[in-house]
Design a protein around this motif. Structure first.
Motif, PDB file in Angstrom:
ATOM      1  N   ASP A  89      -9.905  -0.353  13.960  1.00  0.00           N
ATOM      2  CA  ASP A  89     -10.809   0.560  13.470  1.00  0.00           C
ATOM      3  C   ASP A  89     -10.190   1.736  12.582  1.00  0.00           C
ATOM      4  OD1 ASP A  89     -13.501  -0.219  14.281  1.00  0.00           O
ATOM      5  OD2 ASP A  89     -12.644   0.119  16.526  1.00  0.00           O
ATOM      6  N   PHE A  90      -9.174   2.165  12.938  1.00  0.00           N
ATOM      7  CA  PHE A  90      -8.370   3.353  12.496  1.00  0.00           C
ATOM      8  C   PHE A  90      -7.861   3.005  11.039  1.00  0.00           C
ATOM      9  CE2 PHE A  90      -4.425   5.224  11.433  1.00  0.00           C
ATOM     10  CZ  PHE A  90      -4.785   6.553  11.323  1.00  0.00           C
ATOM     11  N   HIS A  91      -7.489   1.661  10.977  1.00  0.00           N
ATOM     12  CA  HIS A  91      -6.639   1.179   9.588  1.00  0.00           C
ATOM     13  C   HIS A  91      -7.919   0.876   8.581  1.00  0.00           C
ATOM     14  CE1 HIS A  91      -3.973  -1.098   7.154  1.00  0.00           C
ATOM     15  NE2 HIS A  91      -5.066  -1.931   6.984  1.00  0.00           N
ATOM     16  N   ARG A  92      -8.986   0.378   9.023  1.00  0.00           N
ATOM     17  CA  ARG A  92     -10.256   0.249   7.930  1.00  0.00           C
ATOM     18  C   ARG A  92     -10.585   1.548   7.547  1.00  0.00           C
ATOM     19  NH1 ARG A  92     -13.673  -1.059  11.328  1.00  0.00           N
ATOM     20  NH2 ARG A  92     -14.084   1.229  11.575  1.00  0.00           N
ATOM     21  N   ASN A  93     -10.700   2.737   8.497  1.00  0.00           N
ATOM     22  CA  ASN A  93     -11.226   4.109   7.918  1.00  0.00           C
ATOM     23  C   ASN A  93     -10.043   4.936   7.384  1.00  0.00           C
ATOM     24  OD1 ASN A  93     -13.467   3.341   9.270  1.00  0.00           O
ATOM     25  ND2 ASN A  93     -13.149   4.937  11.209  1.00  0.00           N
ATOM     26  N   LEU A  94      -9.088   4.509   7.383  1.00  0.00           N
ATOM     27  CA  LEU A  94      -7.747   5.099   6.534  1.00  0.00           C
ATOM     28  C   LEU A  94      -7.759   4.582   5.261  1.00  0.00           C
ATOM     29  CD1 LEU A  94      -4.974   6.784   6.901  1.00  0.00           C
ATOM     30  CD2 LEU A  94      -3.881   4.482   7.103  1.00  0.00           C
ATOM     31  N   LEU A  95      -8.381   3.412   4.911  1.00  0.00           N
ATOM     32  CA  LEU A  95      -8.215   2.703   3.729  1.00  0.00           C
ATOM     33  C   LEU A  95      -9.758   3.136   3.005  1.00  0.00           C
ATOM     34  CD1 LEU A  95      -6.293  -0.684   3.951  1.00  0.00           C
ATOM     35  CD2 LEU A  95      -5.392   1.590   3.410  1.00  0.00           C
ATOM     36  N   GLY A  96     -10.831   2.901   3.923  1.00  0.00           N
ATOM     37  CA  GLY A  96     -12.044   2.954   3.423  1.00  0.00           C
ATOM     38  C   GLY A  96     -12.678   4.449   3.457  1.00  0.00           C
ATOM     39  N   GLY A  97     -12.075   5.297   4.269  1.00  0.00           N
ATOM     40  CA  GLY A  97     -12.446   6.583   4.480  1.00  0.00           C
ATOM     41  C   GLY A  97     -13.530   6.544   5.561  1.00  0.00           C
ATOM     42  N   GLY A  98     -13.372   7.562   6.566  1.00  0.00           N
ATOM     43  CA  GLY A  98     -14.376   7.674   7.748  1.00  0.00           C
ATOM     44  C   GLY A  98     -13.943   8.573   8.881  1.00  0.00           C
ATOM     45  N   VAL A  99     -14.345   8.323   9.891  1.00  0.00           N
ATOM     46  CA  VAL A  99     -13.957   8.940  10.837  1.00  0.00           C
ATOM     47  C   VAL A  99     -14.124   7.831  12.353  1.00  0.00           C
ATOM     48  CG1 VAL A  99     -16.568   9.967  11.569  1.00  0.00           C
ATOM     49  CG2 VAL A  99     -14.307  11.144  12.691  1.00  0.00           C
ATOM     50  N   PHE A 100     -13.164   8.024  13.165  1.00  0.00           N
ATOM     51  CA  PHE A 100     -13.361   7.312  14.371  1.00  0.00           C
ATOM     52  C   PHE A 100     -13.136   8.262  15.548  1.00  0.00           C
ATOM     53  CE2 PHE A 100     -11.021   5.949  18.244  1.00  0.00           C
ATOM     54  CZ  PHE A 100     -11.316   4.768  18.476  1.00  0.00           C
ATOM     55  N   TYR A 101     -14.088   7.975  16.594  1.00  0.00           N
ATOM     56  CA  TYR A 101     -14.189   8.865  17.730  1.00  0.00           C
ATOM     57  C   TYR A 101     -14.436   8.310  18.988  1.00  0.00           C
ATOM     58  CZ  TYR A 101     -19.192   9.527  16.309  1.00  0.00           C
ATOM     59  OH  TYR A 101     -20.704   9.313  16.106  1.00  0.00           O
TER      60      TYR A 101
ATOM     61  N   HIS B 289       1.026  -1.119  -0.040  1.00  0.00           N
ATOM     62  CA  HIS B 289       0.017   0.029  -0.073  1.00  0.00           C
ATOM     63  C   HIS B 289       0.867   1.198   0.063  1.00  0.00           C
ATOM     64  CE1 HIS B 289      -2.675  -3.348   1.381  1.00  0.00           C
ATOM     65  NE2 HIS B 289      -3.681  -2.364   1.334  1.00  0.00           N
ATOM     66  N   PRO B 290       1.396   1.764  -1.103  1.00  0.00           N
ATOM     67  CA  PRO B 290       2.353   2.698  -1.167  1.00  0.00           C
ATOM     68  C   PRO B 290       1.508   3.909  -1.120  1.00  0.00           C
ATOM     69  CG  PRO B 290       2.214   1.711  -3.436  1.00  0.00           C
ATOM     70  CD  PRO B 290       1.542   0.939  -2.390  1.00  0.00           C
ATOM     71  N   ASN B 291       1.986   5.253  -0.721  1.00  0.00           N
ATOM     72  CA  ASN B 291       1.271   6.317  -0.692  1.00  0.00           C
ATOM     73  C   ASN B 291      -0.272   6.277  -0.375  1.00  0.00           C
ATOM     74  OD1 ASN B 291       3.454   7.860  -1.114  1.00  0.00           O
ATOM     75  ND2 ASN B 291       3.565   7.013  -3.263  1.00  0.00           N
ATOM     76  N   ILE B 292      -0.547   5.803   0.767  1.00  0.00           N
ATOM     77  CA  ILE B 292      -1.997   5.844   1.374  1.00  0.00           C
ATOM     78  C   ILE B 292      -2.634   6.912   1.557  1.00  0.00           C
ATOM     79  CG2 ILE B 292      -3.529   4.943   3.125  1.00  0.00           C
ATOM     80  CD1 ILE B 292      -1.481   2.871   3.754  1.00  0.00           C
ATOM     81  N   ARG B 293      -3.638   7.487   1.050  1.00  0.00           N
ATOM     82  CA  ARG B 293      -4.258   8.581   1.025  1.00  0.00           C
ATOM     83  C   ARG B 293      -5.941   8.262   1.487  1.00  0.00           C
ATOM     84  NH1 ARG B 293      -1.535  12.982   1.558  1.00  0.00           N
ATOM     85  NH2 ARG B 293      -3.213  14.046   0.779  1.00  0.00           N
ATOM     86  N   VAL B 294      -6.362   9.096   2.679  1.00  0.00           N
ATOM     87  CA  VAL B 294      -7.704   8.677   2.824  1.00  0.00           C
ATOM     88  C   VAL B 294      -8.487   9.198   1.816  1.00  0.00           C
ATOM     89  CG1 VAL B 294      -9.618   9.611   4.717  1.00  0.00           C
ATOM     90  CG2 VAL B 294      -7.113   9.833   5.394  1.00  0.00           C
ATOM     91  N   PRO B 295      -9.537   8.233   1.545  1.00  0.00           N
ATOM     92  CA  PRO B 295     -10.426   8.632   0.280  1.00  0.00           C
ATOM     93  C   PRO B 295     -11.307   9.741   0.615  1.00  0.00           C
ATOM     94  CG  PRO B 295     -10.463   6.210   0.882  1.00  0.00           C
ATOM     95  CD  PRO B 295      -9.786   6.773   2.083  1.00  0.00           C
ATOM     96  N   GLU B 296     -11.604  10.447  -0.244  1.00  0.00           N
ATOM     97  CA  GLU B 296     -12.229  11.663  -0.253  1.00  0.00           C
ATOM     98  C   GLU B 296     -13.862  11.517   0.333  1.00  0.00           C
ATOM     99  OE1 GLU B 296     -12.510  14.654  -3.466  1.00  0.00           O
ATOM    100  OE2 GLU B 296     -10.439  14.469  -3.533  1.00  0.00           O
ATOM    101  N   LYS B 297     -14.489  10.250  -0.158  1.00  0.00           N
ATOM    102  CA  LYS B 297     -15.709  10.132   0.302  1.00  0.00           C
ATOM    103  C   LYS B 297     -15.655   8.994   1.266  1.00  0.00           C
ATOM    104  CE  LYS B 297     -20.208   9.033  -1.898  1.00  0.00           C
ATOM    105  NZ  LYS B 297     -20.471   8.079  -2.698  1.00  0.00           N
TER     106      LYS B 297
END
Ligand code: AHM
Ligand code: MG
Length: 350
Positions: free
Chosen positions: A260-272, A201-209
């Motif tokens: 939880d963070f990892h899934r949201n980093l790849l899929g987009g979202g918010v953890f709180y 997973h090079p250069n991971i970017r949080v998906p916009e949506k």
């Protein structure tokens, strides 16, 4: 065995990747590269233990409690000791601190003192250990700020903005290591046969949506008005400050922040994990700024996301103590900023 059809020119091991990054810093001594490699090694050792789980008879409680007043599982202790032992003698570190230990962990006088500082959460999500659910490890690396001699508490109590590198491992269906040294976020998957982390997973970017929101909704009755309304907003049932509704997104909550963070980093979202308005132990939330908040905040920011304690970026918070807790919002920038807005409007928090 690696599949014979794989183009071997394209296989990027973690070592090769670290060295490539090092080359873009002509002033680099290679010490950070070696330290990152030490971390990857610690991760491999912990992964081998977690994957053996009950077979190795290492599950179950030890009967002692850690500094947070929580039960310590054997695997936590093992990971904690493993990381310390793999790093205490290398001459790369001035001091360490672990989420499982009350005080800073000095380097023995038998070993040389180095210039970096390592903070770690050896096994995050430990309440999931006995259920074969994903858990993880988090690392934070700073430059020491004390001039010389043994590293100090002050070296460990730095703002996240000073982070040199941060990394986490998630022990899931496969083991992954994700890290940043300030040049983007990169993810590696452990090939268990070869025993090497390979760049997947090079250069991971949080998906916009964003797709997901992650929070322990079982605690809703302890939330403030702002958090309750923000959650409704994520579900599509509450307008933002400008009267706009969003399309509801899915709830996913594992209860291991790294996962939880990892899934949201790849899929987009918010953890709180917000402040608890009723339980006096958790009025600042549950999660720890130094071991969990700051390193994941650095990774998020490098991937295009952001973080907050409800009003301030987690990276700008000056920790007063090693085990300081903080409310935490992390993930897609617009969602984190909207959370801040709800808190500002409904909880009168500046
Ligand atoms: P730990 O480091 O002791 O495992 O605690 C932190 C964990 C996080 O991984 C997770 O997000 C949170 O605690 C879950 O807490 P809760 O069960 O209250 O939802
Ligand atoms: Mg933790």
């Amino acid at each position: 065995m690696l599949n014979q059809t794989i183009d071997h020119d394209k296989i990027n091991t973690i070592e090769r990747h670290f060295l490539d990054e090092q080359q873009s810093h002509p002033e680099a001594t290679g010490i950070l590269t070696s330290l990152l490699y030490d971390i990857a090694l610690a991760g491999k050792v912990i992964a081998s233990q977690t994957s053996r789980g009950g077979l190795a008879e290492i599950l179950g409680k030890t009967g002692t409690t850690n500094i947070q007043g929580e039960e310590v599982m054997k695997l936590d202790e093992l990971a904690d000791r493993m990381i310390y032992r793999l790093n205490d003698h290398t001459g790369r570190l001035a001091v360490m601190a672990s989420e499982e230990q009350e005080d800073i962990l000095p380097i023995s006088t038998r070993y040389p003192i180095g210039k970096y500082v390592l903070l770690y959460d050896p096994l995050d999500g430990s309440s999931n250990i006995n259920y074969n659910v994903s858990i993880g490890t988090i690392f934070a690396i700073y430059n020491r700020i004390s001039e010389n001699g043994p590293g100090t508490l002050e070296d460990c109590l730095q703002k996240g903005r000073n982070l040199v590198a941060a990394s986490y491992l998630v022990y899931g269906a496969s083991t992954m290591l994700v890290y940043t040294a300030g040049m983007g976020v990169h993810g590696f998957t452990l090939d268990p046969i070869v025993g090497e982390f390979l760049l997947t997973h090079p250069n991971i970017r949080v998906p916009e949506k964003p797709k997901y929101y992650s929070v322990n909704q079982g605690y809703e009755k302890y939330w403030s008005e702002g958090i309750r309304r923000f959650t409704k907003y994520l579900q599509g049932d509450e307008p933002d400050a400008y009267g706009n509704y969003r399309k509801g997104i899915s709830l996913r909550y594992i209860g291991s922040m790294v996962a939880d963070f990892h899934r949201n980093l790849l899929g987009g979202g918010v953890f709180y994990y917000p402040a608890d308005t009723k339980d006096p132990r958790y009025t600042s939330g549950k999660l720890r700024l130094c071991y969990e908040g700051a390193p994941l905040a650095f990774i998020t920011e490098q991937a295009g996301g952001t973080s907050s304690n409800g009003s301030q970026n987690l990276l700008d918070l000056q920790p007063d103590s090693l085990h300081q807790r903080t409310p935490m919002f992390i993930g897609n920038r617009d969602l984190v900023e909207t959370a801040e807005e709800f808190i500002r409007i409904y909880d009168n928090q500046e």
